[in-house]
Design a protein around this motif. Structure first.
Motif, mmCIF file in Angstrom:
data_model
loop_
_atom_site.group_PDB
_atom_site.id
_atom_site.type_symbol
_atom_site.label_atom_id
_atom_site.label_comp_id
_atom_site.label_asym_id
_atom_site.label_seq_id
_atom_site.Cartn_x
_atom_site.Cartn_y
_atom_site.Cartn_z
ATOM 1 N N VAL A 160 0.870 -1.176 0.000
ATOM 2 C CA VAL A 160 0.000 0.000 0.000
ATOM 3 C C VAL A 160 0.904 1.222 0.000
ATOM 4 N N ASP A 207 -2.760 0.141 -3.716
ATOM 5 C CA ASP A 207 -3.205 -0.979 -2.879
ATOM 6 C C ASP A 207 -3.182 -2.256 -3.719
ATOM 7 N N TYR A 253 -4.975 -7.562 3.551
ATOM 8 C CA TYR A 253 -5.235 -6.175 3.146
ATOM 9 C C TYR A 253 -5.678 -5.331 4.337
ATOM 10 N N SER A 254 -6.561 -5.857 5.155
ATOM 11 C CA SER A 254 -7.023 -5.114 6.337
ATOM 12 C C SER A 254 -5.876 -4.834 7.300
ATOM 13 N N TRP A 284 -3.804 -2.168 5.670
ATOM 14 C CA TRP A 284 -4.552 -0.906 5.727
ATOM 15 C C TRP A 284 -4.344 -0.233 7.086
ATOM 16 N N ARG A 337 -0.893 1.186 7.468
ATOM 17 C CA ARG A 337 -0.738 2.423 6.699
ATOM 18 C C ARG A 337 -1.381 3.597 7.432
ATOM 19 N N SER A 346 -10.287 -2.599 -4.802
ATOM 20 C CA SER A 346 -10.086 -1.879 -3.541
ATOM 21 C C SER A 346 -11.311 -1.086 -3.079
ATOM 22 N N LYS A 403 -13.312 -1.883 0.323
ATOM 23 C CA LYS A 403 -12.608 -1.537 1.569
ATOM 24 C C LYS A 403 -12.729 -0.046 1.845
ATOM 25 N N TYR A 404 -12.558 0.764 0.821
ATOM 26 C CA TYR A 404 -12.658 2.210 1.006
ATOM 27 C C TYR A 404 -14.061 2.604 1.467
ATOM 28 N N GLU A 463 -14.584 1.812 5.040
ATOM 29 C CA GLU A 463 -13.860 2.732 5.921
ATOM 30 C C GLU A 463 -14.441 4.150 5.904
#
Length: 135
Positions: free
Chosen positions: A48, A63, A75-76, A79, A82, A103, A106-107, A110
């Motif tokens: 990332v 990502d 990935y989590s 994330w 980051r 991606s 996930k965005y 969040e």
């Protein structure tokens, strides 16, 4: 599993072909983007990145998790690492990203909102931070 910084040159050599196949943009030369990678054993399995665009604006980018490792929480984990790194260095008022279909979920999860979408399916997302809010 280990998270560590990784230089752009190494990201480019290891991942540029795979990134382009999945429509994730990457330049050959980039001194402004910071990267973290996630490793399983000695293998780098995902990355990332982020870049400071201006005062209090951070662009999340690049990502990518290798196909065999997707859907397993990597990935989590990356994330979260980051976001912790960003908050150690900056106090962003806005974060944004160009997202592929890979991606985008996930965005959205969040709290990022899609503000526009291109004909090729790349979505521009944005998150405005409340004062003193941290993810």
């Amino acid at each position: 599993m280990k998270i560590s910084p990784i230089e752009h040159e190494e990201v480019y050599v290891r991942f540029s072909n795979a990134l382009r196949k999945e429509r994730v943009a990457i330049k050959k030369y980039d001194i402004k983007t910071h990267y973290l990678c996630i490793m399983e054993g000695i293998q780098v399995i995902g990355i990332v990145g982020w870049q400071e665009l201006g005062t209090n604006h951070i662009r999340l980018k690049t990502d990518y998790i290798k196909k065999d490792y997707r859907g397993k929480g990597y990935y989590s984990f990356l994330w979260t690492a980051r976001m912790k790194a960003i908050y150690k260095m900056y106090s962003p008022a806005v974060m944004s990203a160009y997202c592929t279909t890979m991606s985008l979920p996930k965005y959205k999860k969040e709290g990022f909102k899609v503000t526009r979408e291109s004909n090729n399916g790349i979505a521009y997302t944005k998150l405005k931070m409340e004062k003193n809010e941290k993810l």
